[in-house]
Design an enzyme around this catalytic site. Structure first.
Site, PDB file in Angstrom:
ATOM      1  N   ASP A 164      14.914 -21.846  -9.381  1.00 32.44           N
ATOM      2  CA  ASP A 164      15.095 -20.428  -9.935  1.00 32.44           C
ATOM      3  C   ASP A 164      13.452 -19.629 -10.059  1.00 32.44           C
ATOM      4  OD1 ASP A 164      16.010 -17.740 -10.550  1.00 32.44           O
ATOM      5  OD2 ASP A 164      17.389 -19.509 -11.515  1.00 32.44           O
ATOM      6  N   ASP A 219      21.364 -11.703  -8.645  1.00 30.88           N
ATOM      7  CA  ASP A 219      23.450 -13.056  -8.701  1.00 30.88           C
ATOM      8  C   ASP A 219      24.222 -12.225  -8.368  1.00 30.88           C
ATOM      9  OD1 ASP A 219      21.014 -14.222  -9.693  1.00 30.88           O
ATOM     10  OD2 ASP A 219      21.903 -14.332 -11.892  1.00 30.88           O
TER      11      ASP A 219
HETATM   12  C1  GLA Z   1      19.619 -17.322 -12.267  1.00 33.21           C
HETATM   13  C2  GLA Z   1      20.134 -17.501 -10.945  1.00 33.21           C
HETATM   14  C3  GLA Z   1      21.408 -17.783 -10.874  1.00 33.21           C
HETATM   15  C4  GLA Z   1      21.879 -18.964 -11.740  1.00 33.21           C
HETATM   16  C5  GLA Z   1      20.733 -18.765 -13.759  1.00 33.21           C
HETATM   17  C6  GLA Z   1      20.844 -19.883 -14.201  1.00 33.21           C
HETATM   18  O1  GLA Z   1      20.627 -15.646 -12.871  1.00 33.21           O
HETATM   19  O2  GLA Z   1      19.942 -16.216  -9.964  1.00 33.21           O
HETATM   20  O3  GLA Z   1      21.959 -18.792  -9.869  1.00 33.21           O
HETATM   21  O4  GLA Z   1      20.565 -20.166 -11.739  1.00 33.21           O
HETATM   22  O5  GLA Z   1      19.279 -17.913 -13.306  1.00 33.21           O
HETATM   23  O6  GLA Z   1      20.620 -19.482 -15.743  1.00 33.21           O
END
Ligand code: GLA
Length: 393
Positions: A164, A219
């Site tokens: 990430d 997301d």
């Molecule tokens: C980010 C990523 C998500 C998930 C969260 C976890 O938002 O884009 O897919 O992994 O972190 O905290």
């Protein structure tokens, strides 16, 4: 040999970074050469379902692995069981090693990986190319710890890393993600490398030699509107994807309850047409028959997993009526007719518009399984938010 390849890759990255190679950076010849994700990765990830809630624990992960096998999802191609954020304790140990959260994973992560492997599945883990992960609790991230963390994960039997972008301290993304690529390679264990940088630095322009996939957007959530907006961003990036290096429009929401089954069929079809990683994010232990029918549709999965590895592109999209075409390895062509709008509409295209030679062709509707023939027009009455997808033979 491996070292030679890596040295060559490093040189390529340097050239790309300097702008010398420019647009050719995405050509398959320069893709990350770890042999993985020759077709888009398939599996399960808990995030869309659990976030960091307490239900995300050892019993849950084992239950998911069992269910992948018992429902036939494993046989349908779903191979990876991936743990997202919140698997770790809030600080490293005295030697600087990451420590599993004792309450969620009392027997550690290796025990869970061993269980997943015993089911014939593969195991994935999550970290961030920053000082901390994304959850507000702030679990330790991999920045500056790449070699130590990669070696630990390899010793646990990790087959997949989602990496990430939170708490990155403003450091250069290419450097941060390349450092982890090299650390993973140095372990000698094949570890699929999933870059989760949300499209912030246009990873499609530099990440083909770095990772096996890269997120292209922020997301997803379990809504038609968010799924739609991600589709519209990701569909445009087809020329950058190919075997070993895929655009990632984020994980599946199919089965989480926020969309209708018609909308979930659309979500699943569009992701397959875009050669997207297919990571289930709903509670398959309690899946409805309709959800399983979607997730196990082998004809649609075959589009995603097609060996040609060409992401579909839009032929037309006027008035929210989208025609998407994907050429396939055996010479067939997939055509999806997606009705973005709120009322039923007829969507039409033709053999010539999708680049297929004239003559009589068989159309198989990959949801209803109905077969028909055409010498020209391809069309369907498509319900609101629905998608009809044909394999043209
Ligand atoms: C980010 C990523 C998500 C998930 C969260 C976890 O938002 O884009 O897919 O992994 O972190 O905290």
């Amino acid at each position: 040999m491996r070292r030679t390849v890596l040295t060559a890759l490093a040189a390529v990255v340097a050239l790309v970074g300097s702008g010398v190679l420019g647009a050719t950076a995405a050509s398959p010849a320069l893709a990350l050469d770890n042999g993985l994700a020759r077709t888009p990765q398939m599996g399960f990830n808990n995030w869309n379902l659990t976030h960091c809630r307490a239900q995300f624990n050892e019993a849950f992960v084992k239950g998911i692995a069992d269910t992948l096998v018992s429902t036939g999802l494993k046989d349908a191609g779903y191979q990876y069981v991936n743990l997202d954020d919140c698997w770790a304790a809030s600080s490293r140990d005295s030697k600087g090693n990451l420590v599993p959260d004792k309450t969620r994973f009392p027997h550690g992560i290796k025990a869970v990986a061993d269980y997943v492997h015993s089911k014939g599945l593969k195991f994935g883990l999550y970290s961030s190319a920053g000082t901390k992960t994304c959850n507000s609790a702030g679990f330790p991230g991999g920045l500056g710890h790449e070699k130590q963390d990669a070696a630990l994960w390899a010793s646990w039997g990790v087959d997949y890393l989602k990496y990430d972008n939170c708490n990155n301290q403003g450091q250069d993304a290419t450097k941060r993600y390349t450092a982890m690529r090299d650390a993973l390679a140095a372990t000698g264990r094949p570890i699929l490398y999933s870059i989760c940088e949300w499209g912030q630095n246009q990873p499609w322009t530099w990440a083909a030699p770095v990772g096996n996939s890269w997120r292209t957007t922020g997301d997803i959530n379990d809504s038609y509107s968010k799924m739609l907006s991600i589709y519209k961003a990701n569909i445009k990036l087809g020329k950058f994807a190919g075997p070993g290096h895929w655009n990632d429009p984020d994980m599946l929401e199919v089965g989480n309850g926020g969309m209708s089954d018609t909308e979930y069929r659309t979500h699943f079809t569009l992701w397959a047409m875009m050669s997207a990683p297919m990571l289930i994010g709903s509670d398959i232990r309690k899946a409805s028959a309709a959800t399983l029918t979607i997730l196990r549709n082998s004809d649609v999965i075959a589009l995603d997993q097609d060996a040609k590895g060409v992401q579909g592109n839009e032929i037309s999209s006027a008035n929210g009526l989208h025609v998407i075409r994907k050429p396939l390895a055996d010479g067939d062509t997939a055509v999806a007719l997606f009705n973005e709008t709120g009322s039923t509409a007829k969507i039409s295209t033709s053999l010539s518009a999708i680049g297929v030679s004239s003559g009589t062709h068989t159309l198989t509707d990959l949801w209803s399984k109905a077969k028909s023939t055409t010498t020209d027009t391809i069309s369907a009455s498509v319900p609101a938010h629905g998608t009809v997808v044909y394999r043209v033979h």
